[in-house]
Write a protein that holds these residues in place. Structure first.
Motif, PDB file in Angstrom:
ATOM      1  N   LEU A 152       0.847  -1.182   0.000  1.00  0.00           N
ATOM      2  CA  LEU A 152       0.000   0.000   0.000  1.00  0.00           C
ATOM      3  C   LEU A 152       0.886   1.237   0.000  1.00  0.00           C
ATOM      4  CD1 LEU A 152      -2.689  -0.986   2.671  1.00  0.00           C
ATOM      5  CD2 LEU A 152      -2.952  -1.034   0.191  1.00  0.00           C
ATOM      6  N   TYR A 153       0.333   2.351  -0.419  1.00  0.00           N
ATOM      7  CA  TYR A 153       1.109   3.584  -0.420  1.00  0.00           C
ATOM      8  C   TYR A 153       0.782   4.445   0.793  1.00  0.00           C
ATOM      9  CZ  TYR A 153      -3.061   5.777  -2.505  1.00  0.00           C
ATOM     10  OH  TYR A 153      -4.335   6.226  -2.756  1.00  0.00           O
ATOM     11  N   GLY A 154       0.253   3.823   1.869  1.00  0.00           N
ATOM     12  CA  GLY A 154      -0.039   4.587   3.071  1.00  0.00           C
ATOM     13  C   GLY A 154      -0.599   3.704   4.167  1.00  0.00           C
ATOM     14  N   GLU A 155      -1.059   4.334   5.236  1.00  0.00           N
ATOM     15  CA  GLU A 155      -1.643   3.609   6.355  1.00  0.00           C
ATOM     16  C   GLU A 155      -2.824   4.396   6.900  1.00  0.00           C
ATOM     17  OE1 GLU A 155       0.984   3.324   9.657  1.00  0.00           O
ATOM     18  OE2 GLU A 155       1.738   5.371   9.457  1.00  0.00           O
ATOM     19  N   TRP A 156      -3.703   3.677   7.598  1.00  0.00           N
ATOM     20  CA  TRP A 156      -4.906   4.288   8.137  1.00  0.00           C
ATOM     21  C   TRP A 156      -4.664   4.819   9.537  1.00  0.00           C
ATOM     22  CZ3 TRP A 156      -8.855   5.683   5.345  1.00  0.00           C
ATOM     23  CH2 TRP A 156      -9.091   5.039   4.132  1.00  0.00           C
ATOM     24  N   LEU A 157      -5.119   6.060   9.759  1.00  0.00           N
ATOM     25  CA  LEU A 157      -5.006   6.696  11.064  1.00  0.00           C
ATOM     26  C   LEU A 157      -6.342   7.354  11.412  1.00  0.00           C
ATOM     27  CD1 LEU A 157      -1.523   8.457  10.695  1.00  0.00           C
ATOM     28  CD2 LEU A 157      -2.001   6.273  11.809  1.00  0.00           C
ATOM     29  N   ARG A 158      -6.506   7.640  12.687  1.00  0.00           N
ATOM     30  CA  ARG A 158      -7.715   8.312  13.156  1.00  0.00           C
ATOM     31  C   ARG A 158      -7.467   9.817  13.186  1.00  0.00           C
ATOM     32  NH1 ARG A 158     -12.018   6.055  15.850  1.00  0.00           N
ATOM     33  NH2 ARG A 158     -10.830   4.105  16.021  1.00  0.00           N
ATOM     34  N   GLY A 159      -8.357  10.572  12.549  1.00  0.00           N
ATOM     35  CA  GLY A 159      -8.189  12.015  12.482  1.00  0.00           C
ATOM     36  C   GLY A 159      -8.725  12.733  13.706  1.00  0.00           C
ATOM     37  N   ASN A 160      -8.559  14.054  13.717  1.00  0.00           N
ATOM     38  CA  ASN A 160      -9.042  14.853  14.840  1.00  0.00           C
ATOM     39  C   ASN A 160     -10.556  14.803  14.984  1.00  0.00           C
ATOM     40  OD1 ASN A 160      -6.413  15.672  15.447  1.00  0.00           O
ATOM     41  ND2 ASN A 160      -6.534  17.464  14.112  1.00  0.00           N
ATOM     42  N   ASP A 161     -11.259  14.546  13.897  1.00  0.00           N
ATOM     43  CA  ASP A 161     -12.714  14.411  13.952  1.00  0.00           C
ATOM     44  C   ASP A 161     -13.139  12.974  14.209  1.00  0.00           C
ATOM     45  OD1 ASP A 161     -11.888  13.381  11.568  1.00  0.00           O
ATOM     46  OD2 ASP A 161     -13.184  14.630  10.308  1.00  0.00           O
ATOM     47  N   ASP A 162     -12.166  12.125  14.583  1.00  0.00           N
ATOM     48  CA  ASP A 162     -12.391  10.717  14.915  1.00  0.00           C
ATOM     49  C   ASP A 162     -12.811   9.890  13.705  1.00  0.00           C
ATOM     50  OD1 ASP A 162     -12.008   8.877  16.906  1.00  0.00           O
ATOM     51  OD2 ASP A 162     -14.083   8.879  17.595  1.00  0.00           O
ATOM     52  N   LEU A 163     -12.568  10.396  12.521  1.00  0.00           N
ATOM     53  CA  LEU A 163     -12.878   9.663  11.300  1.00  0.00           C
ATOM     54  C   LEU A 163     -11.595   9.101  10.701  1.00  0.00           C
ATOM     55  CD1 LEU A 163     -15.532  12.013   9.641  1.00  0.00           C
ATOM     56  CD2 LEU A 163     -15.914   9.976  11.056  1.00  0.00           C
TER      57      LEU A 163
END
Length: 343
Positions: A90-101
Motif C-alpha cells: 500500500l502507499y499509506g496507512e490508516w489513522l484516526r483524524g481529529n474528527d475521529d474519522l
C-alpha cells in the motif's frame, strides 16, 4: 681638328656633373619627405563597419540567444510500502483524524528534471490539493539535474479520494507551467473489512462531533437504555450490504443491525464505558453477516446482548462468552479479538 674634340669632351664632362648633382638633389628631397609617418586626413572618413552594421547591410537577422536553455519534466508518484501483516503493498496507512474519522496517511515523491544544457534558475515547485497549495519550494536546477523530494504525512479522508497537482515553472525564461497529476484512490473497505483489524476499529467513532451531539441531545446520557431506545426509534431499519460509520447512519437515518451496532458501540464508548466493557460482535453467516452489541451492565457484572435483526432485542448473560455467542470477532475503537471457531 684636335681643338673641337677637346671642346666636346669638356662639354660632356660639364653635362655629366650637372646630372649627378641633379640626381643627388632628388635623393635628398625624397629621403626628407618620407622620413616621418604620413599624416592622413580622416575628417570625412566613415568608421569601420561593426558586425551589427554588416548584418543589417546584408539583410541578415541578428539572433539573440535565450538566457537559459532548459527543458523541465515533472512527475509525482506515491511511496509504496509492503505491509507483512496484511500481505499487501500500500502507499499509506490508516489513522484516526481529529474528527475521529478514518484518514489515509501517505507519502509521495516529487521528481523534477532539467533536461536542458543550462541552469534553470528560480524553479517553483508547487503541489496543490483542489487549488490549495500544500507544498511549495523554489530551487535552481542544473543541467541534466533531477530534483527529488519525498513529502511525508499527507492525509486524505476515507470518503474523499481525489488527485494532487504538481505545478513546475522556471520564472526566468519559461512562461508555460509544466504540470503532473496523480489521482489517489483512498482504499477504504466497506464490504467485509474484518480482514483488516485496523479498518474495523476505525468504524467505531466515539469522539466524532456528530456522535457527541447525539449524547448532548439525549435526555439522560448516563442511562444506556435511553441511548439504545433513541437509536432504535430514530434509525429506520434498512438492509445494507456495506458497512457505515456512526455519523453516516445518523445523517442518512437508515441502517441495518450492523449499522445500529456500530453506532451504539460508538455512543457507549463516548459515554462512560471502557474498551474492555463494550464490543461489537460480528459473525459471517450463510445469509451474509450478523452483528450485535455486547456490553457490561455497570456497575453489575452482567453482560447484555443488544440486537436488531428482528427488532430490538436485549438479553442478559452472566459472562461475555455467553453474550458473544457464535461471534467470529469482537472489536471496538481500541481492541480487536479473533474468537475461536465454534464449529
Amino acid at each position: 681638328m684636335r681643338k673641337p674634340l677637346i671642346l666636346l669632351l669638356i662639354a660632356l664632362a660639364v653635362t655629366g656633373s650637372s646630372i649627378l648633382i641633379f640626381l643627388h638633389c632628388i635623393q635628398t628631397v625624397s629621403h626628407d619627405e618620407f622620413d616621418e609617418e604620413p599624416v592622413i586626413d580622416t575628417s570625412s572618413a566613415k568608421p569601420p563597419l561593426t558586425n551589427d552594421d554588416w548584418a543589417l547591410q546584408t539583410n541578415e537577422t541578428v539572433e539573440t540567444p535565450e538566457k537559459f536553455d532548459v527543458s523541465l519534466e515533472a512527475t509525482l508518484v506515491p511511496v509504496v510500502t509492503w505491509y507483512p501483516d496484511i500481505g499487501e503493498s500500500l502507499y499509506g496507512e490508516w489513522l484516526r483524524g481529529n474528527d475521529d474519522l478514518p484518514y489515509f496517511n501517505f507519502s509521495y515523491t516529487i521528481y523534477v528534471t532539467n533536461h536542458g544544457k543550462k541552469i534553470a534558475y528560480n524553479v517553483s515547485i508547487v503541489v496543490t490539493d483542489r487549488d490549495v497549495a500544500v507544498f511549495n519550494e523554489t530551487k535552481n536546477l542544473g543541467p541534466s539535474y533531477m530534483y527529488i523530494k519525498t513529502v511525508k504525512g499527507y492525509a486524505m479522508r476515507y470518503d474523499n479520494s481525489h488527485g494532487l497537482y504538481l505545478h513546475v515553472q522556471c520564472h526566468e525564461n519559461i512562461p508555460e507551467i509544466v504540470t503532473a497529476f496523480r489521482y489517489f484512490n483512498v482504499p477504504w473497505i466497506r464490504i467485509n473489512p474484518t480482514i483488516r483489524p485496523t479498518l474495523v476499529k476505525l468504524y467505531i467513532t466515539p469522539q466524532n462531533p456528530t456522535v457527541q451531539n447525539v449524547l448532548r441531545l439525549a435526555e439522560n446520557t448516563s442511562d444506556w437504555r435511553s441511548v439504545i431506545q433513541w437509536v432504535d426509534s430514530t434509525i429506520t431499519y434498512e438492509k445494507h450490504r456495506e458497512w457505515h460509520l456512526g455519523h453516516e447512519t445518523l445523517e442518512s437515518g437508515t441502517g441495518d443491525a450492523l449499522d445500529k451496532a456500530l453506532l451504539i458501540c460508538s455512543l457507549l464508548r463516548g459515554m462512560s464505558w471502557d474498551p474492555e466493557d463494550v464490543y461489537v460482535a460480528w459473525s459471517k453467516t450463510n445469509e451474509g453477516q450478523a452483528a450485535w452489541v455486547v456490553f457490561r451492565k455497570l456497575p453489575n457484572v452482567e453482560w447484555l446482548k443488544v440486537g436488531f435483526t428482528n427488532g430490538l432485542v436485549i438479553e442478559t448473560f452472566q459472562n461475555i462468552e455467553l453474550a458473544q455467542g457464535e461471534a467470529d470477532i469482537l472489536f471496538n475503537d481500541i481492541e480487536f479479538k479473533n474468537l475461536p471457531s465454534s464449529s
